[in-house]
Structures are given as C-alpha cells and as structure tokens.
Write an enzyme that holds these catalytic residues in place. Structure first.
Site, PDB file in Angstrom:
ATOM      1  N   ASP A  82      -1.128   1.370  -4.132  1.00 39.64           N
ATOM      2  CA  ASP A  82      -2.036   0.407  -4.766  1.00 39.64           C
ATOM      3  C   ASP A  82      -3.368   1.050  -5.145  1.00 39.64           C
ATOM      4  O   ASP A  82      -4.317   0.351  -5.523  1.00 39.64           O
ATOM      5  CB  ASP A  82      -2.256  -0.825  -3.882  1.00 39.64           C
ATOM      6  CG  ASP A  82      -2.907  -0.505  -2.557  1.00 39.64           C
ATOM      7  OD1 ASP A  82      -2.678   0.608  -2.040  1.00 39.64           O
ATOM      8  OD2 ASP A  82      -3.651  -1.348  -2.034  1.00 39.64           O
ATOM      9  N   SER A 114       0.808  -1.220   0.000  1.00 38.83           N
ATOM     10  CA  SER A 114       0.000   0.000   0.000  1.00 38.83           C
ATOM     11  C   SER A 114       0.843   1.274   0.000  1.00 38.83           C
ATOM     12  O   SER A 114       1.454   1.604  -0.996  1.00 38.83           O
ATOM     13  CB  SER A 114      -0.952  -0.049   1.195  1.00 38.83           C
ATOM     14  OG  SER A 114      -1.807   1.053   1.183  1.00 38.83           O
ATOM     15  N   ASP A 163      -5.934   2.268  -3.738  1.00 37.93           N
ATOM     16  CA  ASP A 163      -7.245   2.080  -3.110  1.00 37.93           C
ATOM     17  C   ASP A 163      -7.636   3.335  -2.333  1.00 37.93           C
ATOM     18  O   ASP A 163      -8.753   3.457  -1.852  1.00 37.93           O
ATOM     19  CB  ASP A 163      -7.305   0.825  -2.218  1.00 37.93           C
ATOM     20  CG  ASP A 163      -6.274   0.806  -1.111  1.00 37.93           C
ATOM     21  OD1 ASP A 163      -5.348   1.648  -1.133  1.00 37.93           O
ATOM     22  OD2 ASP A 163      -6.387  -0.054  -0.223  1.00 37.93           O
ATOM     23  N   ASP A 214      -2.292   6.374  -3.191  1.00 34.81           N
ATOM     24  CA  ASP A 214      -1.212   5.617  -2.558  1.00 34.81           C
ATOM     25  C   ASP A 214      -0.709   4.568  -3.562  1.00 34.81           C
ATOM     26  O   ASP A 214      -1.155   4.540  -4.726  1.00 34.81           O
ATOM     27  CB  ASP A 214      -1.672   5.003  -1.222  1.00 34.81           C
ATOM     28  CG  ASP A 214      -2.755   3.961  -1.410  1.00 34.81           C
ATOM     29  OD1 ASP A 214      -3.470   4.031  -2.426  1.00 34.81           O
ATOM     30  OD2 ASP A 214      -2.892   3.074  -0.542  1.00 34.81           O
TER      31      ASP A 214
HETATM   32 MG    MG Z   1      -3.516   1.239  -0.146  1.00 32.41          MG
END
Ligand code: MG
Length: 452
Positions: A242, A99, A244, A240
C-alpha cells in the site's frame, strides 16, 4: 497490542480472505464502523491492488451507506494518498489493505478526519459495537449517497512534488524503484517522471497476485532490486503493497536497515533546525545520539504507526517514523508516506553530493540482536511483572521494559499476537552486545521455567 480486544491489531483489522475475513465478518466489522460514524459523514474508501479488494470494499461500502454515511470510492490508491484526500475533503477514510502481507490476506484500516490513523480509544469503541452487534441502520430515505472520487493519486503526487526543493535535485541521478505490484505503481513512476529523474521500474504494474515477490519490502524479497542496483544505480528503493513504507538499497547493493534510514534523515533535518524526533522504543539509540549531537531531542513512544504519528502531531515534531521503512514528514502530513520518503531521499542525495553508501558509513555504529521466547498462553503479564519487580532502576516502561546499562540497552516486551516474549538488545560493541543479550536471555528463560 496487548491492550486491544482482538478486532484491531496494531495496523487495523486484518486476516486471510474467506478464512477470518468472511463476508459476514467484513459486514459486521463494517457495520460497526458505520454505526460508530453515526450517519451523515463523508467517507472516502480506497483499496490496494489485492484481488480481494473489490470483494471487501463492496461489502464495506454497502454497510456505510445503510447507516446513512456518504461514500466516495477512490479505487486503487496508496494509503498516504487516501490519507491526504481524507484530510482535505472528508470526515473519515477507510483503506482496504493488508499492507505487506501475502496475497491471501486483506484488511480494513480506518483514517480519522485529520488524515491520521484512528486512535486506540476510537478503535475500542468500534470494537464494542462489533462485539455487542449494536448496529444502527437508517430508514430507506436516509441511506447515504454514493459516488466515485477521481484524481486522488494525481493530487497526492502533485502535493509531494510541491513539498520538495526542485532546484537542488540532481537530474543525473539514476535510481531503481520496485513497487511490489502494489498501489505505489500508480503514483511513484508518475512522480519520478514529473521531476525528470532517470529511473528503472521493477514490478510497477498492479497485480494482486504479487507475482515477483510478496509485498513485504525485506531483504530476501528484494534480490532482483539489489542485483540491478549494485554498481549501476545511485540507489534502489522498494514499497510495500500500500506504499506507506519505503526501504532503500545503496549503490553497493547493500540493503539498508530501517533505523539507519531514520538516522540519516534525522541527521539531515537536525543539521538545519532543532526540534523533536519521534520514534518507537525499539529503534536504535543511534537516532538519539545523532539528534542530541545536533541539539535536538528524541521522544520515544509505544510501537505502532498511529501512536508515532499522533505523538508527532501533539509535540509538533520535525520528523518521525519506524524502523520498518515507515517515514513521517510532517510538512506533508502526519502519515507514513513511501513516496515522500523517496522524494526526500532524492533531495538528500542531491544536496549532500555523496554516495548513499558513504553517507551510511558516516552514521554512528551500533550492534543489535533480537530473540523471542515461547511462553505458556496467557502468562505474559505475569512474566513481565516478575521482570519489573527485579529491575526497578534505569528502566523505561513506555512499551514493555527497557533496561539501560551504560551504552547498551535491552527491551523486553510481550508479542501482541502470539504467546511470545521478545528481547531486543543493542550495544556499541559486539562483545557487550553478546554479554547483555545472554544475561537477559538467561533471565527470561529462568522466569519461564519458574512459572511453569
Ligand atoms: Mg503498508
């Protein structure tokens, strides 16, 4: 989380590559997941842009196959893109990501067949298999099949495109996006192109060294985005690693706190229809005030995105999220979704025909302060019990202890990873905030002295 045994944190398995995440550790974690799945399951595996991504995912895929599961490799994808693909096409998903952590980290995050992060009970079962090393491998003839799955990113962009109202979008908006060299680089610019919005991209080339800044979208990492946005663009946004999560910078170059974004979306959504908004206990009361004014309700949960998402599913919530830029729009999926957050912000600004800075100023004002206190190792539950005993009334015990005093509240909760007690305080006035923060800081310090 305090209840977890150590393999899984609040967001999956995570650690420094070749320190905690050695080949042996990755293999044992992967065999535990593979055994839990019990063979013959279809599993989509994705990864973010970290240099160690192929190293971790290759061990993981081998373990899944050896236990008889069928693996589809999606390559580099944002976590929400993988979640959508799992929901539509597979029994399970695994995302190789750390992340927002620095490039030395990596991790393994499990997605259940409904596309939402795995619940605690199932993680505990995997952890039991990991600790007992009770791995179950299949005969050679039952080893799983392997293939690549293409189009996961494109399909995800197409779904976001289908979930917004294109007719109202103001094509004259100008925005800047910073993908932090992460997986959002492969989807966010494609989406913005698809709706014909003028945008400038920053760090939207995948690079596992994260050369511009660490992939944590916090103010000190986003100086360039803030500088470029100020005075020239309608807003800036950053993901960020990844993708999400998403955070925003307004037209005046102000980094906007995550709870204000939750407040802004809560207002916009509850203006139109009533329902339940789900947030963790750490989030500002501002969100509750906005929802209640519009005849809607807020439901508080423990901290952790999987808990927020699964609670939303259970109560059929209209919106939810965390104050770190994790936004969940149930019309798309029960997942934190950075691109959906960006798409919804474009929709909101177009519709309200106001500057983002003005919309933020309209939100009710609350003041917050956070602190943390070092405690002797293993003493957190003893300290929490003393506080609990002293404060019976007006407390909410969803996660730690939340004590409400008029328009102010404090939340006292032990850290899940370090020997610390954390104190969150919020009030409608600066003076009240200082008073309540001091009162409970003193209390915690005295209890720590007492037990030593
Ligand atoms: Mg993340």
């Amino acid at each position: 989380m305090a209840s977890k045994g150590g393999l899984f944190g609040t967001n999956g398995i995570r650690g420094e590559v070749n320190v905690k995440l050695t080949p042996e550790f990755i293999l044992n974690s992967s065999l535990a997941i593979a055994t839990f799945l019990n063979g013959n399951k279809t599993v989509i595996v994705g990864r973010d842009t970290r240099n160690s991504g192929t190293f971790v995912s290759n061990i993981l895929k081998g373990a899944l196959l050896s236990a008889g599961n069928h693996v589809y490799d999606a390559g580099i994808v944002p976590t929400p893109a993988l979640q959508l693909a799992v929901k539509n096409h597979a029994d399970f998903g695994i995302m190789v990501t750390a992340s927002h952590n620095p490039p030395i980290y990596n991790g393994i995050k499990c997605i259940d067949g409904d596309g939402t992060e795995l619940e605690d009970e199932k993680e505990n079962e995997i952890e039991r298999i990991f600790n007992e090393k009770s791995f179950k491998l299949k005969e050679w003839s039952e080893i799983g099949r392997y293939d690549n799955i293409t189009g996961v990113n494109h399909n995800y962009v197409f779904n976001v495109y289908n979930n917004i109202n294109k007719e109202i979008i103001n094509k004259n908006l100008k925005i800047v996006v910073d993908c932090s060299s992460g997986a959002g680089s492969l989807t966010t610019p494609e989406f913005l192109d698809s709706i014909n919005i003028k945008f400038t991209s920053l760090n939207c080339n995948i690079d596992g060294n994260f050369p511009a800044h660490d992939p944590e979208p916090k103010e000190e990492n986003l100086k360039e985005l803030i500088r470029i946005t100020k005075g020239y663009y309608d807003f800036g946004a950053a993901h960020d690693g990844d993708a999400d999560r998403i955070v925003f910078v307004d037209d005046d170059g102000n980094f906007i706190a995550g709870d204000k974004i939750l407040g802004l979306f809560t207002k916009n959504i509850t203006d139109r229809r009533n329902g339940i908004v789900v947030i963790p206990v750490t989030v500002s009361k501002m969100v509750e005030e906005i929802a209640m004014k519009n005849g809607s309700k807020v439901l508080y949960t423990k901290v952790g995105a999987p808990i927020v998402a699964r609670t939303m599913m259970k109560v059929n919530a209209i919106f939810g999220g965390e104050d770190n830029g994790g936004l969940i729009f149930p019309e798309m999926q029960y997942a934190r979704d950075g691109l959906m957050g960006l798409a919804k912000m474009i929709e909101l600004i177009s519709e309200r025909k106001s500057k983002l800075s003005d919309l933020i100023k309209e939100l009710p004002e609350y003041y917050q302060k956070k602190g943390s206190f070092k405690i002797p190792q293993g003493k957190s539950s003893e300290i929490m019990k003393i506080i609990e005993r002293d404060f019976e009334k007006n407390t909410i015990k969803i996660d730690g202890i939340k004590i409400i005093e008029g328009d102010s509240w404090v939340l006292i909760r032990p850290s899940g990873t370090e020997p610390l007690i954390r104190l969150y305080a919020e009030s409608k006035s600066r003076d009240d905030l200082e008073n309540i923060f001091k009162k409970y800081s003193d209390l915690i310090e005295n209890i720590i002295k007492e037990i030593q």
